[in-house]
Design an enzyme around this catalytic site. Structure first.
Site: not given
Ligand code: GCU
Length: 426
Positions: A261, A265, A352, A402
């Site tokens: 997540s 990134k 998402w 997720h």
């Molecule tokens: C939130 C956020 C995402 C990210 C996620 C996470 O949902 O909006 O961009 O990837 O958290 O890190 O779990």
């Protein structure tokens, strides 16, 4: 100034190491609208890239500059040297299958140290390939082990054992099922992991973590193009790779980096900027990582910049309502990893993170891989639930939500086996 001359000047300035090139880039509002994905093989000036040499000498440096300038912020120069101290060593870990080391890395005299948990398989005749993992909750959650120190900084409320935003013993081993460390050892891989909060606790606060130690004299908060939290986490991965290069047990030609997540990134960014990372697994990374900023599904750029203003630099919000002006999209970040293997892994219900848009990013990055003489995304591949596409640009989407779990790791190990060669595990 002609476009070609402009670029030549800019490149000269990069080579000279000046910061003038940053000042030379247009303000976000002056960038032309590009509603379609920018071609990774076309320079900002419009010049077409047709050879690997042009890619390496012109487009790669330009894209690195653009991503730092308009999105993630500029990385500081890497430290001249790091020091690594093995605080604890246990050669009979997991019933004798592995050796555990708790290592602290110092890269700056005042900045917080990075605490690394390294577990290496014992039964092998050669150096071990390694998964480096950026973790969300502290090394003490990755395995159940009373010797591993708890992070002393802020941690996420959702972490196991979190009380008043701090780690407690109750969290020990709370993410065993997320990291699958023992199974990773059984497969013949080492695991090296660290907590992202060692670099920067994930809050909109630049007084703690690594950032203040790289402020210029008199600076108290980041400038508009300075690095944000995601770049700091990525930079932490670079420092762990520095350490692995000093460790004789690790095969430094087989270093994989994985993060989930927001840490996915950071994983993709880390790989784009450091060719010592041989394989990348940004898992369910989504917006600001693996999903298109121009995408219409899942998290939009304006939302990520509003809810997490500290993740990127202060240029990126200028694109909140104008993603069409971005001079790149996330396929270009994948292109910066070429020709190395990159796996985008996802879950069907995690819309998402826009799993379909991520597949399009891999398709759009493929011309860079082809230019460098490798396949990229396998032709005619279609995302099928639960089936790994294991071409250089790989893709995996499983059923469910997720999270990171054993099924994901089975895909990670299989992908690494394919590209690294199967290690001496089971
Ligand atoms: C939130 C956020 C995402 C990210 C996620 C996470 O949902 O909006 O961009 O990837 O958290 O890190 O779990």
């Amino acid at each position: 100034m002609s476009g070609r001359f402009h670029v030549a000047v800019a490149l000269l300035l990069i080579c000279l190491g000046t910061s003038l090139f940053a000042a030379d880039l247009p303000d976000a509002s002056q960038l032309p609208s590009r509603p379609q994905l920018p071609d990774p093989l076309v320079m900002l000036s419009g010049e077409k890239i047709t050879t690997p040499a042009q890619w390496n000498e012109m487009r790669r440096p330009e894209l690195k500059q653009l991503f730092q300038h308009y999105m993630y912020g500029y990385f500081p120069a890497p430290p001249d040297k790091i020091t690594a101290v093995v605080e604890v060593q246990d050669e009979k870990y997991f019933g004798g299958k592995a050796t555990k080391k708790q290592v602290t890395i110092t890269y700056h005299p005042q900045a917080p140290k990075i605490n690394v948990l390294l577990i290496v398989p014992n039964h092998r005749t050669r150096k071990a390939p390694v998964f480096v993992g950026i973790n969300f909750c502290g090394n003490h959650t990755v395995v159940k082990d009373s010797q591993i120190p708890l992070p002393t900084t802020w941690i996420y409320k959702s972490c196991p054992g979190c009380e008043k935003e701090r780690a407690t013993d109750a969290g020990r081993g709370g993410q065993v099922d997320v990291w699958n460390a023992e199974q990773t050892i059984d497969r013949g891989y080492a695991l090296a992991t660290f907590y992202n909060g060692d670099l920067d606790p994930d809050q909109n606060d630049f007084t703690d973590g690594v950032h203040p130690h790289y402020f210029k004299a008199g600076q108290t908060k980041p400038g508009p193009q300075d690095w944000g939290a995601i770049a700091a986490w990525a930079w932490g991965a670079h420092r762990v790779v520095d350490y692995l290069h000093m460790n004789p047990d690790i095969d430094t030609d087989r270093i994989a980096l994985v993060g989930h997540s927001r840490l996915g990134k950071a994983t993709l960014l880390a790989g784009a900027f450091d060719e010592r990372i041989d394989l990348l697994i940004p898992h369910q990374a989504g917006c600001g990582g693996t999903a298109p900023s121009r995408g219409k599904i899942g998290e939009p750029v304006h939302r990520i910049n509003t809810v997490f203003p500290h993740w990127f630099n202060d240029e990126f919000p200028k694109f909140n309502d104008h993603t069409d002006r971005l001079p790149f999209d996330q396929h270009c970040l994948v292109g910066l990893c070429a020709p190395r293997p990159v796996l985008f892994s996802n879950a069907v219900e995690d819309t998402w993170a826009n799993p379909d848009g991520q597949f399009e990013m891999l398709q759009a990055a493929t011309p860079v891989y082809r230019l460098l003489g490798v396949e990229g995304l396998a032709p005619n591949s279609r995302p099928e639930i639960g089936k790994l596409i294991d071409s250089k640009l790989g893709y995996f989407v499983r059923a469910g939500k997720h999270s990171m779990n054993l099924e994901d790791w089975q895909a990670f190990w299989a992908f690494a086996d394919k590209h690294f060669g199967k290690p001496e595990g089971k």
